[in-house]
Design a protein around this motif. Structure first.
Motif, PDB file in Angstrom:
ATOM      1  N   ARG A  40       0.815  -1.209   0.000  1.00  0.00           N
ATOM      2  CA  ARG A  40       0.000   0.000   0.000  1.00  0.00           C
ATOM      3  C   ARG A  40       0.852   1.263   0.000  1.00  0.00           C
ATOM      4  NH1 ARG A  40      -3.076  -3.764   2.988  1.00  0.00           N
ATOM      5  NH2 ARG A  40      -1.633  -3.536   4.714  1.00  0.00           N
ATOM      6  N   ALA A  41       2.139   1.119  -0.280  1.00  0.00           N
ATOM      7  CA  ALA A  41       3.047   2.268  -0.250  1.00  0.00           C
ATOM      8  C   ALA A  41       3.622   2.607  -1.626  1.00  0.00           C
ATOM      9  CB  ALA A  41       4.189   1.999   0.732  1.00  0.00           C
ATOM     10  N   ALA A  42       3.128   1.977  -2.684  1.00  0.00           N
ATOM     11  CA  ALA A  42       3.589   2.252  -4.055  1.00  0.00           C
ATOM     12  C   ALA A  42       5.105   2.158  -4.167  1.00  0.00           C
ATOM     13  CB  ALA A  42       3.105   3.627  -4.514  1.00  0.00           C
ATOM     14  N   THR A  43       5.683   1.111  -3.594  1.00  0.00           N
ATOM     15  CA  THR A  43       7.137   0.995  -3.529  1.00  0.00           C
ATOM     16  C   THR A  43       7.790   0.876  -4.897  1.00  0.00           C
ATOM     17  OG1 THR A  43       6.967  -1.413  -3.247  1.00  0.00           O
ATOM     18  CG2 THR A  43       7.074  -0.071  -1.237  1.00  0.00           C
ATOM     19  N   ALA A  44       7.067   0.373  -5.883  1.00  0.00           N
ATOM     20  CA  ALA A  44       7.674   0.135  -7.194  1.00  0.00           C
ATOM     21  C   ALA A  44       7.983   1.411  -7.956  1.00  0.00           C
ATOM     22  CB  ALA A  44       6.771  -0.755  -8.046  1.00  0.00           C
ATOM     23  N   VAL A  45       7.413   2.536  -7.540  1.00  0.00           N
ATOM     24  CA  VAL A  45       7.651   3.789  -8.262  1.00  0.00           C
ATOM     25  C   VAL A  45       8.432   4.780  -7.395  1.00  0.00           C
ATOM     26  CG1 VAL A  45       5.810   3.611  -9.950  1.00  0.00           C
ATOM     27  CG2 VAL A  45       5.289   4.506  -7.676  1.00  0.00           C
ATOM     28  N   HIS A  46       9.321   4.246  -6.570  1.00  0.00           N
ATOM     29  CA  HIS A  46      10.201   5.080  -5.760  1.00  0.00           C
ATOM     30  C   HIS A  46      11.659   4.806  -6.121  1.00  0.00           C
ATOM     31  CE1 HIS A  46       6.602   5.856  -3.418  1.00  0.00           C
ATOM     32  NE2 HIS A  46       7.266   6.795  -2.769  1.00  0.00           N
ATOM     33  N   ASP A  47      12.506   5.763  -5.780  1.00  0.00           N
ATOM     34  CA  ASP A  47      13.937   5.576  -6.025  1.00  0.00           C
ATOM     35  C   ASP A  47      14.434   4.319  -5.321  1.00  0.00           C
ATOM     36  OD1 ASP A  47      14.596   8.129  -7.500  1.00  0.00           O
ATOM     37  OD2 ASP A  47      13.697   8.959  -5.688  1.00  0.00           O
ATOM     38  N   ILE A  48      13.979   4.143  -4.081  1.00  0.00           N
ATOM     39  CA  ILE A  48      14.199   2.874  -3.365  1.00  0.00           C
ATOM     40  C   ILE A  48      12.867   2.427  -2.777  1.00  0.00           C
ATOM     41  CG2 ILE A  48      15.311   1.715  -1.419  1.00  0.00           C
ATOM     42  CD1 ILE A  48      17.665   3.578  -1.698  1.00  0.00           C
ATOM     43  N   GLY A  49      12.508   1.185  -3.053  1.00  0.00           N
ATOM     44  CA  GLY A  49      11.327   0.591  -2.443  1.00  0.00           C
ATOM     45  C   GLY A  49      11.757  -0.565  -1.559  1.00  0.00           C
ATOM     46  N   LEU A  50      11.314  -0.563  -0.316  1.00  0.00           N
ATOM     47  CA  LEU A  50      11.697  -1.600   0.643  1.00  0.00           C
ATOM     48  C   LEU A  50      10.470  -2.373   1.103  1.00  0.00           C
ATOM     49  CD1 LEU A  50      14.112   0.479   2.923  1.00  0.00           C
ATOM     50  CD2 LEU A  50      14.772  -1.126   1.116  1.00  0.00           C
ATOM     51  N   HIS A  51      10.581  -3.689   1.095  1.00  0.00           N
ATOM     52  CA  HIS A  51       9.546  -4.555   1.655  1.00  0.00           C
ATOM     53  C   HIS A  51      10.147  -5.292   2.844  1.00  0.00           C
ATOM     54  CE1 HIS A  51       6.478  -4.463  -1.674  1.00  0.00           C
ATOM     55  NE2 HIS A  51       7.521  -3.886  -2.246  1.00  0.00           N
ATOM     56  N   VAL A  52       9.598  -5.043   4.033  1.00  0.00           N
ATOM     57  CA  VAL A  52      10.056  -5.776   5.211  1.00  0.00           C
ATOM     58  C   VAL A  52       9.407  -7.158   5.166  1.00  0.00           C
ATOM     59  CG1 VAL A  52      10.486  -5.641   7.676  1.00  0.00           C
ATOM     60  CG2 VAL A  52       9.924  -3.562   6.419  1.00  0.00           C
ATOM     61  N   ILE A  53      10.212  -8.191   5.166  1.00  0.00           N
ATOM     62  CA  ILE A  53       9.717  -9.561   5.006  1.00  0.00           C
ATOM     63  C   ILE A  53      10.394 -10.492   6.003  1.00  0.00           C
ATOM     64  CG2 ILE A  53       9.165  -9.271   2.556  1.00  0.00           C
ATOM     65  CD1 ILE A  53      11.840 -10.595   1.886  1.00  0.00           C
ATOM     66  N   LYS A  54       9.941 -11.730   6.010  1.00  0.00           N
ATOM     67  CA  LYS A  54      10.605 -12.789   6.771  1.00  0.00           C
ATOM     68  C   LYS A  54      10.984 -13.913   5.807  1.00  0.00           C
ATOM     69  CE  LYS A  54       8.300 -12.045  11.239  1.00  0.00           C
ATOM     70  NZ  LYS A  54       7.433 -12.650  12.285  1.00  0.00           N
ATOM     71  N   ASN A  55      12.168 -14.459   6.003  1.00  0.00           N
ATOM     72  CA  ASN A  55      12.580 -15.585   5.157  1.00  0.00           C
ATOM     73  C   ASN A  55      12.049 -16.896   5.735  1.00  0.00           C
ATOM     74  OD1 ASN A  55      14.253 -16.223   7.316  1.00  0.00           O
ATOM     75  ND2 ASN A  55      16.143 -15.579   6.279  1.00  0.00           N
ATOM     76  N   GLU A  56      12.430 -17.988   5.133  1.00  0.00           N
ATOM     77  CA  GLU A  56      11.913 -19.289   5.562  1.00  0.00           C
ATOM     78  C   GLU A  56      12.305 -19.633   6.989  1.00  0.00           C
ATOM     79  OE1 GLU A  56      13.179 -22.146   2.715  1.00  0.00           O
ATOM     80  OE2 GLU A  56      11.857 -21.412   1.125  1.00  0.00           O
ATOM     81  N   ALA A  57      13.391 -19.047   7.467  1.00  0.00           N
ATOM     82  CA  ALA A  57      13.842 -19.310   8.839  1.00  0.00           C
ATOM     83  C   ALA A  57      13.176 -18.369   9.844  1.00  0.00           C
ATOM     84  CB  ALA A  57      15.357 -19.160   8.915  1.00  0.00           C
ATOM     85  N   GLY A  58      12.293 -17.479   9.341  1.00  0.00           N
ATOM     86  CA  GLY A  58      11.614 -16.531  10.222  1.00  0.00           C
ATOM     87  C   GLY A  58      12.424 -15.292  10.528  1.00  0.00           C
ATOM     88  N   GLU A  59      13.564 -15.104   9.855  1.00  0.00           N
ATOM     89  CA  GLU A  59      14.406 -13.936  10.073  1.00  0.00           C
ATOM     90  C   GLU A  59      13.846 -12.739   9.301  1.00  0.00           C
ATOM     91  OE1 GLU A  59      18.722 -16.239  10.375  1.00  0.00           O
ATOM     92  OE2 GLU A  59      17.800 -15.839   8.417  1.00  0.00           O
TER      93      GLU A  59
END
Length: 564
Positions: A177-196
Motif C-alpha cells: 500500500r506504499a507504491a514501492t515500485a515507483v520510488h527511487d528505493i522501495g523496501l519490503h520488510v519480510i521474513k525468510n523461511e527461517a523466520g528472520e
C-alpha cells in the motif's frame, strides 16, 4: 508514535534560528533570490504562482492529534483557512508570507514537527503503509525501520546535494500500500523461511518524464544491514548519477543506462567496504526505536458486534461507508476507518482548519489520539472499535469527511496543478471537480467498482498519473491547456505504467472522455471484473477506438451516458 529526543529538539531549534537569520538577510537584500532560493528550499519553502508554499514533513504519514491541531492553527493564522495533503503524506500551505515563515517553523517545533528536507536534492520524507502496525495482512511493522531511515537520512552530510531529489517508500504487508515500485528505493520488510526479518530491495522506480518500475536488486537483506546497504546505493548514485541534465538526473536513469544487474554489482562492491561498519544496526538500537511503536491499550472485544451488524444491515449509507472506507484490523473488535478528503466540490486532498480541529477531536475520542495520512490524500483513524463506527460515521458525515468512495472513481489523486504550482502546464483541480460532479452518484460508483483515477498538472507527476488505472496529464499545446489520457497504470503488488491512448483533449471534453472509457468497460467486463483487469485483458485499443470515434463537443453527454 515516535517522540523527539534531545538531539531532535536541538537540531530543529538550531535550524529554525538559522533560517530566521536567512530570511532576515533576504528581506534586507543582503541575500539576492538566487542565493536565498536553495536556503528556503532546504526548509520546504517554495515560491509558486501567487505566494510562497510551505511543505511540512509528516514522517511515514503518522500524526498525533496535537500536531493536527497545529496544522489548523497554521491554516487560520498564516494561510487562508485550509491545507493540502500530498502524495508524499505531507501537508502543504499555499498562501504563506515569507516574513512569517520562520514563526511557522518555530511553532511547528513545539509539537515536534519541521519542514526539513521536504525539498531539494536530498533524501525526502520516507513514506509508508497507512495501515502499518494494524493491518490484518502485515508481516512486519515497518514503522521502526521508517523512523530509523528518517534519523539516518536527516542532515546526512554525504547526501545533502544529490544529483536529484530522492524518495524512499517502505511496506511490511502482503499487499503493498506504499507504491514501492515507483520510488527511487522501495523496501519490503519480510521474513525468510527461517523466520528472520529482512528486506526485499527495489531500486530505480519513479514517475515524471521517464516513468519506470523499480528493479529488484536484493531478494533478502538482513535487517541489521539496512542502513549500510542504503548508504551503498546512495554512494553509487551520488558518484555516477547525471548532474549535467536535470531531466536525466534521477537514479532510475542511471539504473536503466547500466542495467539493474550492473547497478546491483556496483552496490554490492561498495557495500562490502561498509557492511559491518558504524551504520550496522544493533538489537539495542532497533528496540530503542521500536519502543515508540508499542500497541495502544486495546480492549478485549468480541470479533463481531451485534449492534454494529444490525446498523450496517438497516442503514444503506452506513453500509456503503463500511464497504469502502473501513479496513480490517489485526485486533478483534477494531477497524481502521478512512476519512475521505474527496467530497465532490472540494479539491482532492484539501482540508479546512475547522475540519483539522474536528479530525483531531475524532482521533482523541476514537483512535488513541493518532491519525495517518495516505499517499492517496486521505486520512485514517487506525484503531476504532467496531461498536463506535456508527457514531464516528455520523459525525464525519456531518463535517463532509465520510464520502463512501475510497478506491472508487471520485477518490481522485490530484496535484494542485496550475492554480498554484509555477511548474504546471495545466490546471488539475477543475478537471478533478468536473469529473467528480459528472459521476456524483454513489450507487453508480459502487456498481462500477475499483478505479484509480490520477491527475497531474505537469510531467513531474506529483499526481501519480502514470500509475492511475486512468491517468490524466496536463500538457501545454500552443499556449493552451490540454490533457493527455493513459490507461492501464496501477500501483501495489501488480504495478504497471499506463499507456497513452492518443492525442490530448481540451478541458471541457474530459468528463465525456471518462464517460466513454467507462462505457467500454461496462460492455467488456466479465462479471465483477475490475477496470484494470478488463484493460489488461482486452488491451487499450477498444477504449481508444470508442473515445475517438466521434468528436466531443462542449457540454456533450452521449446518448448512452454510463451514469445516466
Amino acid at each position: 508514535m515516535y517522540r523527539y529526543d534531545q538531539y531532535d529538539h536541538l537540531i530543529v531549534k538550531e535550524r529554525v534560528a538559522q533560517y530566521r537569520d536567512q530570511v532576515r538577510r533576504r528581506l534586507s537584500d543582503e541575500l539576492v533570490e538566487d542565493e536565498f532560493r536553495i536556503l528556503r528550499l532546504q526548509n520546504g519553502l517554495y515560491l509558486q504562482r501567487h505566494a510562497y508554499m510551505l511543505r511540512i514533513a509528516v514522517p511515514y504519514g503518522l500524526l498525533a492529534s496535537r500536531q493536527v491541531r497545529m496544522f489548523a492553527h497554521i491554516a487560520r493564522k498564516y494561510d487562508r483557512g485550509y491545507g493540502h495533503f500530498t502524495t508524499r503524506q505531507n501537508i502543504q500551505f499555499n498562501w504563506i508570507k515569507l516574513e512569517e515563515s520562520p514563526d511557522i517553523l518555530a511553532e511547528l517545533a513545539t509539537v515536534e514537527m519541521h519542514a526539513i528536507q521536504t525539498s531539494g536534492n536530498c533524501i525526502r520524507n520516507t513514506t509508508s503503509d497507512e495501515l502499518a502496525g494494524v493491518a490484518a495482512d502485515e508481516i512486519v511493522d515497518p514503522r521502526p525501520y521508517a523512523e530509523l531511515i528518517r534519523e539516518w537520512s536527516t542532515f546526512h552530510p554525504e547526501f545533502a546535494y544529490l544529483p536529484r531529489k530522492f524518495k524512499i517508500a517502505i511496506s511490511g504487508s502482503e499487499q503493498d500500500r506504499a507504491a514501492t515500485a515507483v520510488h527511487d528505493i522501495g523496501l519490503h520488510v519480510i521474513k525468510n523461511e527461517a523466520g528472520e526479518v529482512g528486506f526485499r530491495v527495489l531500486v530505480g522506480g519513479g514517475m515524471g518524464r521517464t516513468p519506470i518500475l523499480g528493479s529488484q536488486i536484493r531478494d533478502f537483506l538482513p535487517w541489521k544491514h539496512a542502513m549500510s546497504y542504503l548508504e551503498a546505493i546512495l554512494r553509487v548514485y551520488n558518484q555516477y548519477g547525471r548532474r549535467d541534465n536535470i531531466y536525466k538526473a534521477r537514479i532510475k536513469i542511471l539504473v536503466k543506462a547500466i542495467g539493474p544487474e550492473e547497478f546491483a554489482r556496483q552496490v554490492e562492491a561498495e557495500w562490502q567496504d561498509i557492511k559491518d561498519g558504524p551504520s550496522t544496526l544493533t538489537e539495542e538500537e532497533l528496540q530503542r526505536v521500536a519502543n515508540y511503536f508499542t500497541e495502544p491499550a486495546y480492549e478485549t472485544l468480541p470479533a463481531t458486534d451485534a449492534e454494529y451488524e444490525r446498523l450496517k444491515a438497516e442503514d444503506k449509507g452506513f453500509a456503503n461507508w463500511i464497504k469502502r472506507n473501513v479496513k480490517e484490523h489485526k485486533v478483534p473488535g477494531y477497524a481502521a476507518a478512512i476519512l475521505s478528503l474527496k467530497k465532490t466540490g472540494v479539491p482532492p486532498g484539501d482540508i479546512t482548519a475547522d475540519q483539522l480541529d474536528f479530525v483531531a477531536d475524532l482521533a482523541d475520542r476514537y483512535s488513541f489520539s493518532e491519525l495517518r495520512v495516505t499517499h492517496e490524500q486521505n486520512l485514517v483513524l487506525a484503531d476504532v472499535k467496531k461498536s463506535e463506527l456508527y457514531a464516528l460515521w455520523k459525525e464525519a458525515k456531518a463535517h463532509g469527511l465520510a464520502t463512501p468512495n475510497i478506491g472508487l472513481l471520485t477518490d481522485i489523486i490530484c496535484c494542485p496543478g496550475g492554480d498554484f504550482c509555477s511548474l504546471a502546464n495545466a490546471k488539475s483541480i477543475p478537471i478533478a471537480q468536473a469529473i467528480a460532479e459528472r459521476f456524483d452518484n454513489i450507487d453508480f460508483q459502487h456498481d462500477i467498482g475499483d478505479i484509480e483515477l490520477n491527475i497531474s498538472g505537469c510531467i513531474n507527476a506529483c499526481g501519480h498519473h502514470h500509475v492511475g488505472n486512468i491517468g490524466i496529464l496536463g500538457v501545454d499545446k500552443d499556449g493552451a491547456e490540454w490533457y493527455q489520457v493513459s490507461l492501464g497504470g496501477a500501483q501495489g503488488n501488480t504495478s504497471s505504467i499506463g499507456k497513452i491512448i492518443g492525442p490530448s483533449f481540451s478541458a471541457h471534453q474530459m468528463p465525456t472522455v471518462i464517460d466513454r472509457l467507462l462505457q467500454v468497460y461496462v460492455k467488456q467486463r466479465i462479471e465483477d471484473e475490475r477496470f484494470i483487469d478488463t484493460v489488461r485483458r482486452v488491451g487499450v485499443t477498444p477504449f481508444k477506438d470508442f473515445v475517438y470515434a466521434t468528436p466531443i463537443k462542449a457540454g456533450q453527454v452521449t446518448g448512452e451516458d454510463v451514469c445516466a
